[in-house]
Design an enzyme around this catalytic site. Sequence first.
Site, PDB file in Angstrom:
ATOM      1  N   GLU A 129     -19.017  -4.901  -1.402  1.00  0.00           N
ATOM      2  CA  GLU A 129     -18.915  -4.749  -2.717  1.00  0.00           C
ATOM      3  C   GLU A 129     -20.249  -4.971  -3.515  1.00  0.00           C
ATOM      4  O   GLU A 129     -20.603  -6.128  -3.215  1.00  0.00           O
ATOM      5  CB  GLU A 129     -17.588  -5.237  -3.470  1.00  0.00           C
ATOM      6  CG  GLU A 129     -16.479  -4.318  -3.591  1.00  0.00           C
ATOM      7  CD  GLU A 129     -15.315  -4.904  -4.187  1.00  0.00           C
ATOM      8  OE1 GLU A 129     -14.177  -4.802  -3.831  1.00  0.00           O
ATOM      9  OE2 GLU A 129     -15.565  -6.014  -5.009  1.00  0.00           O
ATOM     10  N   ARG A 131       3.252  -7.858  -5.155  1.00  0.00           N
ATOM     11  CA  ARG A 131       4.288  -8.780  -5.285  1.00  0.00           C
ATOM     12  C   ARG A 131       4.222  -9.656  -6.454  1.00  0.00           C
ATOM     13  O   ARG A 131       3.567  -9.196  -7.289  1.00  0.00           O
ATOM     14  CB  ARG A 131       3.906  -9.766  -4.167  1.00  0.00           C
ATOM     15  CG  ARG A 131       2.324 -10.317  -4.642  1.00  0.00           C
ATOM     16  CD  ARG A 131       1.891 -11.628  -3.806  1.00  0.00           C
ATOM     17  NE  ARG A 131       0.649 -11.864  -3.825  1.00  0.00           N
ATOM     18  CZ  ARG A 131      -0.044 -12.436  -4.701  1.00  0.00           C
ATOM     19  NH1 ARG A 131       0.901 -13.140  -5.712  1.00  0.00           N
ATOM     20  NH2 ARG A 131      -1.301 -12.576  -4.612  1.00  0.00           N
ATOM     21  N   LYS A 141      -7.763  -3.779   1.525  1.00  0.00           N
ATOM     22  CA  LYS A 141      -8.515  -3.750   0.322  1.00  0.00           C
ATOM     23  C   LYS A 141      -9.313  -2.348   0.389  1.00  0.00           C
ATOM     24  O   LYS A 141      -9.435  -1.673  -0.579  1.00  0.00           O
ATOM     25  CB  LYS A 141      -9.378  -4.881   0.068  1.00  0.00           C
ATOM     26  CG  LYS A 141      -8.538  -5.842  -0.460  1.00  0.00           C
ATOM     27  CD  LYS A 141      -9.342  -7.158  -0.788  1.00  0.00           C
ATOM     28  CE  LYS A 141      -8.461  -8.405  -1.199  1.00  0.00           C
ATOM     29  NZ  LYS A 141      -9.245  -9.537  -1.791  1.00  0.00           N
TER      30      LYS A 141
HETATM   31  P1  ADP Z   1      -1.747 -14.616  -7.826  1.00  0.00           P
HETATM   32  O1  ADP Z   1      -2.663 -13.382  -7.499  1.00  0.00           O
HETATM   33  O2  ADP Z   1      -0.458 -14.589  -7.982  1.00  0.00           O
HETATM   34  O3  ADP Z   1      -2.572 -15.631  -8.698  1.00  0.00           O
HETATM   35  P2  ADP Z   1      -3.376 -16.365  -5.836  1.00  0.00           P
HETATM   36  O4  ADP Z   1      -4.346 -15.433  -5.396  1.00  0.00           O
HETATM   37  O5  ADP Z   1      -3.230 -17.543  -6.528  1.00  0.00           O
HETATM   38  O6  ADP Z   1      -2.052 -15.248  -6.295  1.00  0.00           O
HETATM   39  O7  ADP Z   1      -2.320 -16.585  -4.439  1.00  0.00           O
HETATM   40  C1  ADP Z   1      -1.186 -17.196  -4.576  1.00  0.00           C
HETATM   41  C2  ADP Z   1      -0.500 -18.149  -3.331  1.00  0.00           C
HETATM   42  O8  ADP Z   1      -0.577 -17.062  -2.404  1.00  0.00           O
HETATM   43  C3  ADP Z   1      -1.776 -18.836  -2.987  1.00  0.00           C
HETATM   44  O9  ADP Z   1      -0.962 -19.958  -2.300  1.00  0.00           O
HETATM   45  C4  ADP Z   1      -2.492 -18.130  -2.012  1.00  0.00           C
HETATM   46  O10 ADP Z   1      -3.259 -19.056  -0.966  1.00  0.00           O
HETATM   47  C5  ADP Z   1      -1.651 -17.344  -1.235  1.00  0.00           C
HETATM   48  N1  ADP Z   1      -2.094 -15.879  -0.925  1.00  0.00           N
HETATM   49  C6  ADP Z   1      -2.230 -14.768  -1.527  1.00  0.00           C
HETATM   50  N2  ADP Z   1      -2.966 -13.993  -0.978  1.00  0.00           N
HETATM   51  C7  ADP Z   1      -2.845 -14.317   0.248  1.00  0.00           C
HETATM   52  C8  ADP Z   1      -2.996 -13.578   1.582  1.00  0.00           C
HETATM   53  N3  ADP Z   1      -3.416 -12.424   1.779  1.00  0.00           N
HETATM   54  N4  ADP Z   1      -2.537 -14.262   2.689  1.00  0.00           N
HETATM   55  C9  ADP Z   1      -2.365 -15.341   2.457  1.00  0.00           C
HETATM   56  N5  ADP Z   1      -1.985 -16.153   1.661  1.00  0.00           N
HETATM   57  C10 ADP Z   1      -2.303 -15.696   0.409  1.00  0.00           C
HETATM   58  P1  ADP Z   2      -8.192 -12.405  -3.865  1.00  0.00           P
HETATM   59  O1  ADP Z   2      -7.442 -10.976  -2.892  1.00  0.00           O
HETATM   60  O2  ADP Z   2      -8.639 -13.425  -2.682  1.00  0.00           O
HETATM   61  O3  ADP Z   2      -7.404 -12.278  -4.931  1.00  0.00           O
HETATM   62  P2  ADP Z   2      -9.828 -10.450  -5.100  1.00  0.00           P
HETATM   63  O4  ADP Z   2     -10.741  -9.373  -4.704  1.00  0.00           O
HETATM   64  O5  ADP Z   2      -8.929 -10.439  -6.220  1.00  0.00           O
HETATM   65  O6  ADP Z   2      -9.454 -11.555  -4.023  1.00  0.00           O
HETATM   66  O7  ADP Z   2     -11.235 -11.307  -5.966  1.00  0.00           O
HETATM   67  C1  ADP Z   2     -10.947 -12.822  -6.274  1.00  0.00           C
HETATM   68  C2  ADP Z   2     -12.016 -13.035  -7.543  1.00  0.00           C
HETATM   69  O8  ADP Z   2     -13.546 -12.874  -6.875  1.00  0.00           O
HETATM   70  C3  ADP Z   2     -12.034 -12.138  -8.559  1.00  0.00           C
HETATM   71  O9  ADP Z   2     -11.210 -12.516  -9.595  1.00  0.00           O
HETATM   72  C4  ADP Z   2     -13.631 -12.309  -9.045  1.00  0.00           C
HETATM   73  O10 ADP Z   2     -13.980 -13.419  -9.692  1.00  0.00           O
HETATM   74  C5  ADP Z   2     -14.359 -12.461  -7.718  1.00  0.00           C
HETATM   75  N1  ADP Z   2     -14.895 -11.216  -7.460  1.00  0.00           N
HETATM   76  C6  ADP Z   2     -14.334 -10.461  -6.267  1.00  0.00           C
HETATM   77  N2  ADP Z   2     -15.091  -9.319  -6.311  1.00  0.00           N
HETATM   78  C7  ADP Z   2     -16.050  -9.422  -7.055  1.00  0.00           C
HETATM   79  C8  ADP Z   2     -17.366  -8.538  -7.378  1.00  0.00           C
HETATM   80  N3  ADP Z   2     -17.420  -7.432  -6.738  1.00  0.00           N
HETATM   81  N4  ADP Z   2     -18.027  -8.955  -8.272  1.00  0.00           N
HETATM   82  C9  ADP Z   2     -17.835 -10.165  -8.735  1.00  0.00           C
HETATM   83  N5  ADP Z   2     -17.017 -11.045  -8.412  1.00  0.00           N
HETATM   84  C10 ADP Z   2     -15.700 -10.680  -7.790  1.00  0.00           C
END
Ligand code: ADP
Ligand code: ADP
Length: 495
Positions: A223, A314, A139
């Site tokens: 962040e 992906r 990230k």
């Molecule tokens: P999407 O962004 O497709 O909505 P999610 O964040 O819901 O995906 O993740 C989909 C699946 O992938 C979940 O089972 C989540 O736990 C798994 N997953 C997502 N990112 C990672 C990661 N960096 N490492 C391991 N598992 C992950």
């Molecule tokens: P992941 O890789 O687990 O999907 P993300 O970085 O996409 O993680 O963040 C997942 C969720 O967490 C976001 O959809 C948002 O709701 C919350 N989030 C992440 N970063 C921030 C931020 N800087 N401020 C507010 N909410 C955040």
Amino acid sequence: MGVDNLVWTTLRVKLTDPKDMSKRKIKKLLIANRGEIALRIVRACAEMSIRSVAIYTEPDRYGLFVKRADESYSLGEDPLAGYLHPARIVNLAVETGCDALHPGYGFLSENPELARLCEEKGIAYVGPSSAVIQRMGDKTEARKAMTAAGVPVTPGTDGNLADIDEAIIEAARVGYPVMVKATSGGGGRGIRRCDSEEELKSQYPRVISEATKAFGSAEVFLEKCIINPKHIEVQVLGDSHGNVVHLYERDCSIQRRNQKLIEIAPSPQISEEQREYLGQLAVTAASSVGYVSAGTVEFLLSGDDVYFMEMNTRIQVEHTITEQITGVDIVREQIRVAEGRELSYRQEDISYRGFAIQMRINAEDPKNDFLPSFGRITHYYAPGGPGVRVDTAIYTGYEIPPYYDSMCLKLIVWALTWEEVTARAERAIDDMRLHGIKTTAAYYKQILSHEDFQQPDFNTSFVVEHPELLNYSDKRHPSEVALALAAAVAAYSGW
Ligand code: ADP
Ligand code: ADP
Ligand code: MG
């Protein structure tokens, strides 16, 4: 008229260039995943005359994807090890004569090693290059790449944090509240909000330990916490000829603990100008890193401010709703691109129509802090009717293994207007019979019928701000009572 019929009439499909046919045609594809997404990929293969190969571990022996694939191979008793071993999986692909591999989501889908091994062995990896996965999966690296491309990122640290002292200095610079995040995080884990220095001191080691356990990396960054943002993400597709298009956005603001529950395409809460801007931004982001295959650029929106959050390299869980509004088969495009072909669509070929909503029906008990509720599905009747799509690998008699994700069914609805689609979503939930386990379905009905959802006017705080929505009645449905009675009578009379 079915969803696809309606959408297809609005599409102008670019005819395939006959020269394209000489590109490497994929004949046999290994699916390095399980459950509904494995089945989704099997279906795409079947429609493209590609032989599909499933892999599974023993707890998944009775999975629908195992039965439906053309070939299936067991990777042993351990529920997870088989799905998480890049070298073993790629070797199996070679041994079984596969010329391609699709990683799905989760598991190894963002593991550059899997893509790298495929590149090494001449297997077409259905996704971007290992170098791009590596770069965007980190990230902080992704934030740097986006800053360089002129895409606005959430204010925060330039790189990873060295220690708590640096975290304190950086937090003071950025301003509280802040989010401490795992650099290689995903699935909503490894993210904590800190409102003060005290909280930062206590949460910082927790994120590190969570990140180490879940992602095998102790790297974290910080962040600014955006207050009550909307989570808006843009689906992109790129090919190896330098073409990148976007397929409009999805609104994933309905979340619990940073995990998506209900997703909507397009967002009913943004203007046409914002839509245009976000689409452009996502194409810029993807093009700047030479992106190939399907990917998602995630943004946070607060008023008129837009911040890049991360890119998922992906297929995503919620790709379905984009397929419903655009008519583009995203998995098919991914496979075509992996064959070295050009995308089937130019940007001007892509339009969207109506609204689609996806509900992630999880095997969880909302009234018991969303505790997983695995077990045997005693009775399942799929919802149907106009504008309904179900992506699932469950069936009556199937026992949901306790080792994996609790999402057991994706219920997707489509309709021309927001009013119709929300009504259709509620109706589809009522259509469904899913007995034997607890699910989030009834809870979703509460969300769908809430006035803020219907307005629509909601952000990522919706779920936490409405705990009262958990107070629904979970009176058993008459059909469930009838089934239970019939079972009791049968047992009593020794049938
Ligand atoms: P999407 O962004 O497709 O909505 P999610 O964040 O819901 O995906 O993740 C989909 C699946 O992938 C979940 O089972 C989540 O736990 C798994 N997953 C997502 N990112 C990672 C990661 N960096 N490492 C391991 N598992 C992950
Ligand atoms: P992941 O890789 O687990 O999907 P993300 O970085 O996409 O993680 O963040 C997942 C969720 O967490 C976001 O959809 C948002 O709701 C919350 N989030 C992440 N970063 C921030 C931020 N800087 N401020 C507010 N909410 C955040
Ligand atoms: Mg995310």
